[in-house]
Design an enzyme around this catalytic site. Sequence first.
Site, PDB file in Angstrom:
ATOM      1  N   TYR A  92       0.863  -1.176   0.000  1.00  0.00           N
ATOM      2  CA  TYR A  92       0.000   0.000   0.000  1.00  0.00           C
ATOM      3  C   TYR A  92       0.910   1.241   0.000  1.00  0.00           C
ATOM      4  O   TYR A  92       0.902   2.063   0.912  1.00  0.00           O
ATOM      5  CB  TYR A  92      -0.990   0.015   1.169  1.00  0.00           C
ATOM      6  CG  TYR A  92      -2.210   0.823   0.780  1.00  0.00           C
ATOM      7  CD1 TYR A  92      -3.173   0.285  -0.064  1.00  0.00           C
ATOM      8  CD2 TYR A  92      -2.357   2.148   1.177  1.00  0.00           C
ATOM      9  CE1 TYR A  92      -4.254   1.033  -0.495  1.00  0.00           C
ATOM     10  CE2 TYR A  92      -3.433   2.903   0.742  1.00  0.00           C
ATOM     11  CZ  TYR A  92      -4.372   2.338  -0.086  1.00  0.00           C
ATOM     12  OH  TYR A  92      -5.432   3.078  -0.521  1.00  0.00           O
TER      13      TYR A  92
ATOM     14  N   GLY B 209       6.288   8.243   0.969  1.00  0.00           N
ATOM     15  CA  GLY B 209       7.460   7.918   1.787  1.00  0.00           C
ATOM     16  C   GLY B 209       8.194   6.713   1.201  1.00  0.00           C
ATOM     17  O   GLY B 209       9.424   6.733   1.014  1.00  0.00           O
ATOM     18  N   HIS B 210       7.442   5.648   0.870  1.00  0.00           N
ATOM     19  CA  HIS B 210       8.065   4.472   0.248  1.00  0.00           C
ATOM     20  C   HIS B 210       8.728   4.871  -1.072  1.00  0.00           C
ATOM     21  O   HIS B 210       9.837   4.442  -1.379  1.00  0.00           O
ATOM     22  CB  HIS B 210       7.001   3.423  -0.096  1.00  0.00           C
ATOM     23  CG  HIS B 210       6.340   2.772   1.073  1.00  0.00           C
ATOM     24  ND1 HIS B 210       4.986   2.799   1.260  1.00  0.00           N
ATOM     25  CD2 HIS B 210       6.854   2.048   2.094  1.00  0.00           C
ATOM     26  CE1 HIS B 210       4.679   2.133   2.356  1.00  0.00           C
ATOM     27  NE2 HIS B 210       5.795   1.670   2.892  1.00  0.00           N
TER      28      HIS B 210
ATOM     29  N   GLN C  86       4.884  -9.195  13.266  1.00  0.00           N
ATOM     30  CA  GLN C  86       5.036  -7.902  13.938  1.00  0.00           C
ATOM     31  C   GLN C  86       3.695  -7.307  14.353  1.00  0.00           C
ATOM     32  O   GLN C  86       3.617  -6.148  14.733  1.00  0.00           O
ATOM     33  CB  GLN C  86       5.848  -6.934  13.075  1.00  0.00           C
ATOM     34  CG  GLN C  86       5.198  -6.495  11.779  1.00  0.00           C
ATOM     35  CD  GLN C  86       6.154  -5.715  10.899  1.00  0.00           C
ATOM     36  OE1 GLN C  86       7.044  -6.281  10.270  1.00  0.00           O
ATOM     37  NE2 GLN C  86       5.992  -4.404  10.822  1.00  0.00           N
TER      38      GLN C  86
ATOM     39  N   LYS D 145      10.483   8.080   9.661  1.00  0.00           N
ATOM     40  CA  LYS D 145       9.255   8.169  10.448  1.00  0.00           C
ATOM     41  C   LYS D 145       9.278   7.068  11.517  1.00  0.00           C
ATOM     42  O   LYS D 145       8.878   7.276  12.653  1.00  0.00           O
ATOM     43  CB  LYS D 145       8.010   8.012   9.567  1.00  0.00           C
ATOM     44  CG  LYS D 145       6.719   8.108  10.400  1.00  0.00           C
ATOM     45  CD  LYS D 145       5.497   8.212   9.538  1.00  0.00           C
ATOM     46  CE  LYS D 145       5.129   6.903   8.921  1.00  0.00           C
ATOM     47  NZ  LYS D 145       4.620   5.912   9.919  1.00  0.00           N
TER      48      LYS D 145
HETATM   49  O1  PAF Z   1       8.243  -0.425   8.034  1.00  0.00           O
HETATM   50  C1  PAF Z   1       7.663  -1.423   7.532  1.00  0.00           C
HETATM   51  O2  PAF Z   1       6.890  -1.305   6.586  1.00  0.00           O
HETATM   52  C2  PAF Z   1       7.903  -2.804   8.122  1.00  0.00           C
HETATM   53  O3  PAF Z   1       8.068  -2.743   9.502  1.00  0.00           O
HETATM   54  C3  PAF Z   1       9.074  -3.565   7.457  1.00  0.00           C
HETATM   55  C4  PAF Z   1      10.401  -2.858   7.674  1.00  0.00           C
HETATM   56  C5  PAF Z   1       8.823  -3.690   5.963  1.00  0.00           C
HETATM   57  C6  PAF Z   1       9.191  -4.963   8.054  1.00  0.00           C
HETATM   58  O4  PAF Z   1       8.023  -5.689   7.871  1.00  0.00           O
END
Ligand code: PAF
Length: 280
Positions: free
Chosen positions: A30, A34-35, A59, A147
């Site tokens: 998504y 930023g990405h 996570q 961030k």
């Molecule tokens: O920042 C994120 O989107 C996630 O924590 C990562 C680094 C891709 C690990 O799942």
Amino acid sequence: MEIIKTLEGMKIAQRRRAGQRVGLVPTMGYLHDGHLSLVEKSLSTCDITVVSIFVNPKQFRPNEDLDTYPVDLKRDIKLLEDLGVAILFLPKNADMYPEGYQTYVQVEKITERLCGKSRPGFFRGVATVVLKLFNTVQPDVAFFGEKDRQQLAVIQKMVQDLNLDIQIEGLPIVRDPDGLASSSRNLYLSPQARQSALCLQEALQLAQRRVAAGETSAHKIRSAMQDVIEAHPDTRVDYISVCDPLQFNELEVIQGKTLIALAVHVGQTRLIDNCLIERI
Ligand code: PAF
């Protein structure tokens, strides 16, 4: 763009690299601006850019948003293709964590505070998946956003402590036009909640102004920030931290490099933001 869905496929692609510099941008999809800033940095500094999309179940805690985490693979693929990304890596959960999986990476002290305190197990899941992605993709450099500054510090510590030969690059927070830090979770916000969510940036700006005007009491800064946030409807502070940016220990007196970080629930959505300041 080559789309690779297996660990084996990724390893084969890795063998074809022939001395080229590989950049990895790990994401949960998504994609937002930023990405894309991380991807652009990789494209401009590496020969091959690999972006991974994997919503890592390890996570998330049971009461968190794993099942509703936003997904739009078609849109993500288009964005990455338009930028000229070489490889999109889409590992499957069953391959990442096969039946009987039982190995985790635990970075200790720095994960006990801030987000680590309010989301137990979060950084264990992050460090584990990031190490698995590193082992599979074998990048020369990996890119993360500031961030998630604590996440960046955790990954840097893991790389240092486990002697990984990977350069970690942190890149500045990207903000939407209204000032809200770009995040996949912003999608959850109703127009009203989005207005309230601007309190994170407002609180950080107030802190910066007060410190610039000579305030050195961390307690007074935290409490002024809390007032800003509470003035916005439907907000609940998770934490407000005025701490040292390396160990994340809370400060009493603001001196030298200081991290101001916060996590706030706006309705059902938990948002984070931060800024680094320096007081000489
Ligand atoms: O920042 C994120 O989107 C996630 O924590 C990562 C680094 C891709 C690990 O799942």
